[in-house]
Write an enzyme that holds these catalytic residues in place. Structure first.
Site, short mmCIF file in Angstrom:
data_model
loop_
_atom_site.label_atom_id
_atom_site.label_comp_id
_atom_site.label_asym_id
_atom_site.label_seq_id
_atom_site.Cartn_x
_atom_site.Cartn_y
_atom_site.Cartn_z
N ASP A 53 0.85 -1.15 0.05
CA ASP A 53 -0.20 0.17 -0.04
C ASP A 53 0.80 1.28 -0.05
O ASP A 53 2.01 1.19 0.71
CB ASP A 53 -1.02 0.20 1.54
CG ASP A 53 -2.01 -0.94 1.31
OD1 ASP A 53 -2.05 -1.62 0.12
OD2 ASP A 53 -2.78 -0.81 2.00
N HIS A 76 4.01 -7.65 0.33
CA HIS A 76 3.70 -8.90 -0.35
C HIS A 76 4.28 -9.11 -1.55
O HIS A 76 4.97 -8.28 -2.12
CB HIS A 76 2.16 -8.55 -0.35
CG HIS A 76 1.35 -8.96 1.11
ND1 HIS A 76 0.70 -9.74 1.37
CD2 HIS A 76 1.68 -7.89 2.09
CE1 HIS A 76 0.21 -9.45 2.95
NE2 HIS A 76 0.68 -8.35 2.91
N SER A 91 8.66 2.70 4.64
CA SER A 91 9.50 3.29 3.95
C SER A 91 9.30 3.17 2.41
O SER A 91 8.25 3.66 2.11
CB SER A 91 10.69 2.63 4.47
OG SER A 91 11.96 3.20 3.82
#
EC number: 4.1.1.65
Length: 322
Positions: free
Chosen positions: A90, A147, A254
């Site tokens: 995200d 992911h 980050s």
């Protein structure tokens, strides 16, 4: 003027000590104080807690537990098309596009070296020259687990010590070679789409970088490059991850950088700098079709249909009647 001041602080402040202090504080159980800090963070950054498996902020014993909170499965469905690679995190896309020989775009007018990003590993760099890259920035409000864009077999991991500059848009536009200077963990995978690198880049206040197969990679920060390798395929000790599966996480921070080999994938056309990313949504499409999903089955030739009608049944209907 304000931006110049913020940039000056990036060079002046003791970033390593600030990061250690933040990591120490975020790991402590402080009861009502922890809840207060989390509540203030949620309010300030407008974090959507309805997506979390545990939406009640009182259920988190430490700030780190809150920061790496898992989401409910249904809020990030994974695109199941086998020809599609999905977004790993995200956030927002900082930059994306073609790797021009050894140059990767950091910001308008600023490039950095592919080989430098990969800690001088020219053999690995050769896999991605003239390939494709995507840089995804995770803001404080975002979900901070990373992911897999596709199925992959882990082959190599490299920890690279470095600076801890912030990795927001201001520093990306003004700090030369930002991602090749900052601390990072490079993960190389074998995939159906050729070699893929997924790089977790540290930053100021990033308390730690973790992977699901090795746990915490940093800290400790020992100032030396470390390298691990794994066997290919289904050999003993190999690490296989599925598309959409968690592979790592940040405790504050980050940026994630993905590298793809030349001629293997095409990025989704609608994506551009500052596009919002959600895990599981399409990121790129294979240049080769592995399986055409939902394809209509080809009709059987007439002679095969007649042969099926003439064949003896596998089950004796009369025998099975009661």
């Amino acid at each position: 003027m304000l931006n110049s001041f913020k940039l000056s602080l990036q060079y002046i402040l003791p970033k390593l000590w600030l990061t250690r202090l933040a990591g120490w504080g975020a790991s402590k159980r402080a009861g009502w104080l922890t809840k207060l800090v989390i509540d203030l963070f949620v309010k300030y950054y407008k974090v959507d807690m309805k997506e979390a498996q545990k939406p009640d902020t009182a259920s988190y014993r430490t700030f780190n537990e809150f920061f790496v909170r898992p989401l409910r499965d249904e809020v990030r469905p994974i695109d199941t098309d086998p020809n599609v690679l999905v977004m790993p995190a995200d956030g927002v896309i900082s930059q994306l596009g073609k790797i021009e020989e050894d140059k990767i775009l950091q910001a308008k007018g600023h490039n950095y070296s592919l080989e430098a990003l990969l800690a001088g590993n020219y053999l690995m760099a050769n896999l991605f020259r003239n390939g494709t890259f995507v840089t995804t920035y995770l803001s404080p409000r975002d979900y901070h687990r990373v992911h897999m864009p596709c199925n992959g077999i882990l082959r190599e991991m490299i920890y690279v010590p470095g600076d801890l500059f912030s990795v927001n848009h201001l520093t990306a536009q003004n700090v030369p070679n930002l991602f090749a200077r900052n601390e990072r963990v490079i993960c190389l995978f074998d995939t159906e789409f050729g070699p893929m690198a997924q790089i977790l880049v540290g930053a100021t206040i990033v308390g730690s970088i973790e992977t699901v197969w090795a746990g915490t990679i940093t800290p400790p920060r020992e100032g030396i490059i470390k390298r691990w390798t794994w066997p290919a395929g289904e050999n003993d000790g190999s690490v296989a991850l599925l598309k959409g599966q968690e592979m790592g996480r940040f405790k504050l921070g980050s940026t994630v950088i993905n590298l793809f080999a030349p001629g293997k994938v095409n990025l989704v056309e609608q994506l551009e700098s500052l596009s919002v990313t959600k895990i599981g949504q399409p990121l790129a499409v294979s240049t080769e079709t592995f399986v055409t999903p939902d394809a209509e089955p080809a009709p059987l030739p007439a002679e095969e249909i007649e042969a099926e009608h003439d064949a003896s049944p596998l089950v004796d209907d009369k025998k099975d009647q009661v």
